[in-house]
Design an enzyme around this catalytic site. Structure first.
Site, mmCIF file in Angstrom:
data_model
loop_
_atom_site.group_PDB
_atom_site.id
_atom_site.type_symbol
_atom_site.label_atom_id
_atom_site.label_comp_id
_atom_site.label_asym_id
_atom_site.label_seq_id
_atom_site.Cartn_x
_atom_site.Cartn_y
_atom_site.Cartn_z
ATOM 1 N N GLN A 1 8.130 3.222 3.613
ATOM 2 C CA GLN A 1 7.638 2.185 4.559
ATOM 3 C C GLN A 1 8.592 2.338 5.815
ATOM 4 O O GLN A 1 8.508 1.313 6.461
ATOM 5 C CB GLN A 1 7.219 1.155 4.135
ATOM 6 C CG GLN A 1 5.957 1.342 3.280
ATOM 7 C CD GLN A 1 5.272 -0.040 3.138
ATOM 8 O OE1 GLN A 1 4.405 -0.716 4.013
ATOM 9 N NE2 GLN A 1 5.248 -0.707 1.914
ATOM 10 N N GLU B 1 12.598 -6.325 3.337
ATOM 11 C CA GLU B 1 12.738 -5.017 4.069
ATOM 12 C C GLU B 1 13.887 -4.391 4.273
ATOM 13 O O GLU B 1 14.088 -3.841 5.449
ATOM 14 C CB GLU B 1 11.871 -5.523 5.481
ATOM 15 C CG GLU B 1 10.590 -6.279 5.403
ATOM 16 C CD GLU B 1 9.408 -5.309 5.215
ATOM 17 O OE1 GLU B 1 9.596 -4.209 4.714
ATOM 18 O OE2 GLU B 1 8.225 -5.827 5.171
ATOM 19 N N ARG C 1 -3.067 0.337 4.847
ATOM 20 C CA ARG C 1 -3.492 -0.992 5.399
ATOM 21 C C ARG C 1 -5.067 -1.131 5.007
ATOM 22 O O ARG C 1 -5.453 -2.158 5.002
ATOM 23 C CB ARG C 1 -3.483 -0.654 6.968
ATOM 24 C CG ARG C 1 -1.953 -0.574 7.621
ATOM 25 C CD ARG C 1 -1.062 -1.331 7.030
ATOM 26 N NE ARG C 1 -0.423 -0.926 6.042
ATOM 27 C CZ ARG C 1 0.524 -1.494 5.180
ATOM 28 N NH1 ARG C 1 0.879 -2.681 5.485
ATOM 29 N NH2 ARG C 1 1.125 -0.893 4.264
#
Length: 740
Positions: free
Chosen positions: A250, A220, A601
């Site tokens: 993201q 991340e 998602r």
């Protein structure tokens, strides 16, 4: 076992490229955790790298646990010798060994949020700074931002020497750090800051850790802030075998300090780096990915990539334009019940919204419809502290003998009535067999309450004034006045924190609850009627664990999760994207990334909804559909058949038919719907039909103009702008309107 088995070509490249800097741009659902774990296993099993020479950094403890488990499944017990953990956990390990160099003991403690707040209050007292002007949460927010940017107290003071407010915060920051050290304590931000301090101030320590960690992997990476970026750069300075994995599309935590430039500029920091894109998605259908790609391509600040999949084409994106927020919620509820009846579980379904306050209408409708749900990463609307505080205030005004509610709000906001004073009041009340409010009403009779006497008298006077106001004021106006005069919102505004803003939004949404209740009532409802209604809505038996439940959460909370069926709701300008982002390109791009996260998602089915008008924060807004809807090509979208939002499910009831249809027993919701339909038809027989544009007169609100008329739940909902009361929403069968 073969470490490379089951990897696609790009994933294999990322695993095999072990030497030198590597940037892995991992799109949503592309298997980045698989790449990280297999890369570590390959280093140990094939390259014969010692496990203690590997550092893997994640952002959450959950992600760290998952990574450890996967690595252990691949290489066995040797996984325990690898440093796998969050930034903070890794730094604590270093500090336990090295922190004495900075004058701390190794047995330092880490202060939580409450400890930090108490320490700031001590600093404010010592510096003779008014807490009302410098709320502790606001001060801590500034200090945290400074530490994230590696700004120490002395530099902070120089930066803001000419700014009165910030220079005072600089003084607090300086004293706060001194007191932390005196207490042998660190706050959360210090964990990374002091680690960098040691690495930069003691070359031999940097040499040791930079040599120890021959291979560094960071998950991340798009969410790293300046301090985290600096830490990783220093540790990788010797061997330069740094692998960062992330997705610039993201990055949704800019408001929390994440710096998008860290991942966008990685190739500038390491000109010899290898870049590998993971674009094959294993999660979603082709149509869902096409929708996501078409939205995110409108962002300018991003690396070029396009998700694709070998999964099926799937069904079109389902779009529903509701008349209002209730229509939207009923549409979602009915669709969920249809999906449930077709064999899906409620746990397959998730509702994603931009702000917490949006959950309230869905909660109300789901309770009426018997759909089990769980709020993920947050509380149910009526369980939130700020909502409980407002309800407790209303209960005290309605009934001063409610000791539980009184104790909850007597210091909300703070008014200098401490625990010792409250304990004494409670003791007197118990001894005399009266309420605490009764003791407060004659506080001057008790000498040991003298220190708080003025505060107690002010509280009593305020409650009595509110009680008188409640008896002669329209419900919604009274609640707005109570919230304003109590100072709850002003205290939250003074905090100047994101959490405070969210709490304010929820309180304003509570006004919508009162407005809806008032609009549905035949007469001007009394406070006790509203409190009874709230009790029935909020009193949910949550003791039984229900496994099969719809999940509700904000879009931010959904990152890293996936569901077979996703409902993205409230896609309107001003809601999503938010008003705040409309004028700032960087903020708008972050909102678009948030939309991209929401779309991706969904595994199989995606619904997107918007409402033509929405009551939120106590006001009715007529917002345009979100620009993000327009960025999805029309050929990818299907508009479901529009149906009414109420519980009526057939057309068997017509004018002139018997009230109860033969051949079946109606449930309660069906019966109520038919009663309302009967009332509506009766009203039509008695009076001429009311249409948009008509001037009408109402018994309570007087004259007004009909602005909208929507069939809803067996009745017509009317939006009427009254000359004296403004916009009101009434059900036609109850309104008893007369055309002028």
């Amino acid at each position: 076992m073969n470490i490379l088995e089951g990897l696609n070509p790009e994933q294999k490249q990322a695993v095999l490229h072990t030497e030198g800097p590597l940037l892995v741009l991992a799109g949503a659902g592309s298997g980045k955790t698989r790449v990280l774990t297999h890369r570590i296993a390959y280093l140990v099993e094939e390259k014969m790298v010692s496990p203690w020479n590997i550092l893997a950094i994640t952002f959450t403890n959950k992600a760290a646990r998952e990574m450890k488990e996967r690595i252990e499944n691949l290489i066995g017990p040797e996984a325990h010798n690898i440093w796998v953990g969050t930034f903070h956990a890794s730094c604590v390990r270093i500090l336990r060994r090295e922190i004495e160099r900075l004058g701390y003991d190794r047995n330092f403690v880490i202060y939580d949020a409450d400890d930090q707040k108490s320490l700031v209050k001590t600093c404010l007292d010592q510096l003779n700074i008014n807490e009302k002007n410098f709320p502790p949460n606001s001060v801590l927010g500034e200090i945290s931002r400074a530490k994230d940017e590696l700004i120490y107290p002395d530099k902070f003071m120089r930066m803001y020497a000419s700014d009165y407010r910030m220079s005072r915060i600089a003084a607090i920051y300086e004293l706060y750090q001194k007191k932390l050290k005196a207490n042998n304590a660190l706050d959360f931000d210090d964990i990374i800051l002091l680690t960098i301090n040691i690495l930069s101030g003691y070359p031999e320590v940097l040499d040791y850790y930079a040599d120890k960690f021959r291979y560094i992997l960071v998950d991340e990476y798009q969410d790293t802030n300046t301090a985290q970026y600096m830490l990783v750069s220093m540790l990788a300075s010797r061997h330069r075998n740094i692998c960062v994995v992330g997705d610039d599309d993201q990055m949704i935590y800019g408001w929390r300090g994440a710096n998008l430039r860290n991942i966008l500029d990685f190739e500038k920091d390491y000109p010899d780096c290898r870049v590998i894109k993971l674009e094959q998605n294993y999660r979603s259908t082709k149509i869902i990915l096409d929708a996501a790609n078409n939205v995110i391509k409108n962002n300018m600040g991003r690396k070029s990539k396009k998700l694709w999949t070998e999964n099926s084409k799937g069904t079109p994106v389902n779009r529903y334009e509701a008349s209002d927020e209730h229509d939207e919620a009923y549409f979602v509820a009915r669709t969920m019940r249809e999906l449930k009846n077709s064999g899906r579980s409620y746990s397959d379904m998730a509702i994603l919204y931009r702000i917490n306050a949006q959950s309230r209408v869905f909660e109300d409708v789901f309770m009426k419809q018997g759909i089990p749900y769980k709020i993920y990463g947050g509380l149910k609307f009526y369980a939130r502290k700020e909502i409980k505080d407002v309800i407790a205030w209303l209960r005290v005004v309605q009934n001063g003998n409610d000791d539980i509610s009184l104790k909850r709000v007597i210091n909300v906001p703070r008014r200098g009535i401490g625990k010792t004073t409250l304990d004494r009041i409670e003791q007197y009340a118990a001894a005399e067999g009266v309420s605490m409010y009764r003791i407060i009403s004659r506080a001057s009779d008790y000498p040991d309450l003298s220190r708080a006497l003025k505060s107690l008298q002010d509280f009593y006077t305020f409650v009595e004034n509110m009680r008188g106001l409640a008896s002669r004021t329209e419900l919604v106006s009274f609640i707005e006045t109570l919230i304003d005069k109590s100072g709850i919102i002003r205290e939250l505004e003074a905090e100047m924190t994101t959490e405070g803003k969210t709490r304010i939004e929820n309180i304003k949404e509570f006004i919508s609850v009162a407005q809806e209740f008032s609009d549905m009532a035949e007469e001007n409802p009394a406070l006790e009627d509203f409190l009874a209604h709230i009790s029935l809505v909020a009193d949910i038996d949550d003791t039984e664990e229900v496994g099969d439940r719809v999940v509700m959460m904000t879009l931010h909370s959904a990152k890293g999760l996936e569901f077979p069926v996703v409902f993205m709701v409230g896609l309107e300008e001003g809601i999503f994207p938010s008003y705040r982002s409309a004028t700032e390109e960087e903020e708008l791009e972050e909102e678009r990334r948030l939309c991209y996260v929401g779309i991706t998602r969904a595994r199989e089915i995606l619904y997107i909804t918007n409402a033509k008008c929405r009551m939120i924060f106590g006001s009715t807004a007529y917002n345009k559909e979100s620009r993000f809807i327009g960025e999805i090509p029309e050929e990818l979208i299907s508009m479901p058949e529009r149906y009414s939002s109420g519980p009526l499910q057939d057309n068997s009831f017509h004018k002139g038919s018997s009230f109860m249809p033969s051949g079946r027993i109606m449930d309660l919701s069906d019966l109520k719907a038919r009663i309302r339909e009967f009332n509506r038809q009766s009203a039509e027989n008695d009076a001429s039909e009311v249409n948009v544009g008509d001037r009408v007169i109402h018994k309570k609100f007087g004259e007004g103009t009909v602005k909208a008329k929507v069939y809803e739940g067996g009745d017509y909902r009317l939006d009427i702008h009254f000359d004296q009361y403004g916009m009101k929403r009434l059900m036609e069968s109850f309104a008893r309107l007369k055309k002028i």
